[in-house]
Design an enzyme around this catalytic site. Structure first.
Site, PDB file in Angstrom:
ATOM      1  CB  CYS A  49       1.219   8.447  11.250  1.00 43.88           C
ATOM      2  SG  CYS A  49       0.204   9.166  12.569  1.00 43.88           S
ATOM      3  CD  GLN A  50       6.700   3.564   8.905  1.00 42.64           C
ATOM      4  OE1 GLN A  50       7.240   4.178   9.816  1.00 42.64           O
ATOM      5  NE2 GLN A  50       7.129   2.415   8.459  1.00 42.64           N
TER       6      GLN A  50
END
Length: 156
Positions: A49-50
């Protein structure tokens, strides 16, 4: 199965956390003005997600040139999202679907992911100025990233 291309995008109002406090963002505020990219992701503070949100942040000028607003949506609290965004210089507007209503409406909610109930699937939607979904993608595998070339093509 995720909300299909050609569907009317379910409207929503979700919170984002800024330095000034909580701010409401309503999808239909963009109708008639600009296209919208909705990027659902499972969790803040996770590596995939990062990578996704940092990559989108680095390329925001491309989306702006395509006259598109971009929102990242997860079931995290707006306060966790703000901390994550600050720590990782994420400039995408992050929206908290803490009550899981929007992920449910777009049919992108895992019933169970690693023993956790009600987590957003990694998904991407493009909504045109009229509120119609012109691109829909969702993955059962949280490690898969959306096909961003196809997202951008749907904005042209």
């Amino acid at each position: 199965m995720a909300l299909a291309k050609g569907s009317k995008a379910p409207d929503f109002t979700l919170n984002t956390k800024t330095a000034d406090g909580l701010k409401e963002v309503t999808l239909s505020d963009n109708f008639g003005k600009k296209k919208t990219v909705l990027l659902f992701f499972p969790f803040a503070f996770t590596s995939v997600c990062q990578n996704e949100m940092c990559s989108i942040s680095a390329g925001m000028d491309e989306y702006e040139k395509l006259d598109a607003a971009v929102y990242g949506i997860s079931v995290d609290s707006p306060f966790a999202q703000e901390g994550w965004a600050k720590a990782n210089k994420i400039s995408v507007t992050l929206l908290s679907d803490f009550n899981k209503e929007v992920a449910t409406a777009y049919d992108v909610l895992y019933s169970d992911l690693l023993g956790l109930k009600g987590v957003a699937k990694r998904s991407a939607f493009v909504v045109d100025k009229d509120g119609t979904v012109t691109f829909s993608w969702s993955s059962e595998d949280p490690h898969d990233l959306p096909p961003f070339d196809e997202v951008k093509a749907a904005l042209k």
